[in-house]
Design a protein around this motif. Sequence first.
Motif, mmCIF file in Angstrom:
data_model
loop_
_atom_site.group_PDB
_atom_site.id
_atom_site.type_symbol
_atom_site.label_atom_id
_atom_site.label_comp_id
_atom_site.label_asym_id
_atom_site.label_seq_id
_atom_site.Cartn_x
_atom_site.Cartn_y
_atom_site.Cartn_z
ATOM 1 N N TYR A 6 -19.642 -47.067 -3.618
ATOM 2 C CA TYR A 6 -18.709 -46.098 -4.181
ATOM 3 C C TYR A 6 -17.352 -46.110 -3.488
ATOM 4 C CZ TYR A 6 -20.358 -43.655 -0.065
ATOM 5 O OH TYR A 6 -20.695 -43.346 1.225
ATOM 6 N N GLY A 7 -17.208 -46.831 -2.380
ATOM 7 C CA GLY A 7 -15.966 -46.777 -1.595
ATOM 8 C C GLY A 7 -15.339 -48.144 -1.423
ATOM 9 N N LEU A 38 -17.824 -36.400 -2.845
ATOM 10 C CA LEU A 38 -17.190 -37.578 -2.287
ATOM 11 C C LEU A 38 -16.142 -37.083 -1.308
ATOM 12 C CD1 LEU A 38 -17.130 -40.647 -2.439
ATOM 13 C CD2 LEU A 38 -15.466 -40.463 -4.283
ATOM 14 N N GLY A 39 -16.399 -37.319 -0.027
ATOM 15 C CA GLY A 39 -15.492 -36.862 1.014
ATOM 16 C C GLY A 39 -14.664 -38.006 1.567
ATOM 17 N N PHE A 40 -13.656 -37.648 2.334
ATOM 18 C CA PHE A 40 -12.820 -38.654 2.948
ATOM 19 C C PHE A 40 -12.321 -38.163 4.293
ATOM 20 C CE2 PHE A 40 -8.932 -40.955 3.810
ATOM 21 C CZ PHE A 40 -9.345 -42.252 3.590
ATOM 22 N N PRO A 44 -14.226 -43.225 3.036
ATOM 23 C CA PRO A 44 -14.939 -42.392 2.055
ATOM 24 C C PRO A 44 -16.409 -42.251 2.435
ATOM 25 C CG PRO A 44 -14.578 -44.578 1.177
ATOM 26 C CD PRO A 44 -13.885 -44.535 2.503
ATOM 27 N N TYR A 45 -16.994 -41.156 2.024
ATOM 28 C CA TYR A 45 -18.432 -40.963 2.248
ATOM 29 C C TYR A 45 -19.004 -40.052 1.189
ATOM 30 C CZ TYR A 45 -17.100 -36.523 4.324
ATOM 31 O OH TYR A 45 -16.577 -35.273 4.532
ATOM 32 N N LEU A 119 -16.586 -38.288 -10.034
ATOM 33 C CA LEU A 119 -15.822 -38.519 -8.807
ATOM 34 C C LEU A 119 -15.647 -40.013 -8.607
ATOM 35 C CD1 LEU A 119 -17.858 -36.022 -6.713
ATOM 36 C CD2 LEU A 119 -15.424 -35.840 -7.063
ATOM 37 N N CYS A 120 -14.450 -40.420 -8.248
ATOM 38 C CA CYS A 120 -14.179 -41.828 -8.039
ATOM 39 C C CYS A 120 -13.229 -42.030 -6.900
ATOM 40 C CB CYS A 120 -13.596 -42.435 -9.317
ATOM 41 S SG CYS A 120 -13.423 -44.211 -9.254
ATOM 42 N N PHE A 121 -13.546 -42.998 -6.019
ATOM 43 C CA PHE A 121 -12.673 -43.347 -4.907
ATOM 44 C C PHE A 121 -11.786 -44.492 -5.354
ATOM 45 C CE2 PHE A 121 -11.803 -46.060 -1.190
ATOM 46 C CZ PHE A 121 -11.054 -45.166 -0.465
#
Length: 121
Positions: A6-7, A38-40, A44-45, A119-121
């Motif tokens: 995802y990152g 989705l954190g940053f 990203p995580y 959610l998208c990185f």
Amino acid sequence: MRLFVYGTLKSRYKNNALLVKLKVRYCGKSTTRGRFCLGFHLYPYLTERCPPYLKGRVVIECYSIRRDKIAAIDRYEDMRIYRQETVKDSSNKKGVVYMMRKRNPTKPIKFKKPIRGKLCF
């Protein structure tokens, strides 16, 4: 086995070179079936520990990877920070994703807000 990314391992980022080097097979795009945040913070995580209004389905890329090559991904992801978790994608297929082990409360965390539930990185 399936690997969901995802990152920075996604195809449009330079760290995807690791997946190319490992000769994994791209299976396509999808979203997680479950809702995550989705954190940053420097990177990203993915986490389940966040306010419900920030949760959404995360846009992922799926790769087919041999089990003997997953150790290279473990080293890249730094298993002191991440843990492997088996999740399902929108087509109900299981895959491994790397999720944040725990949040460091002394560091500022930014969460992406879902757009139309994704959610998208």
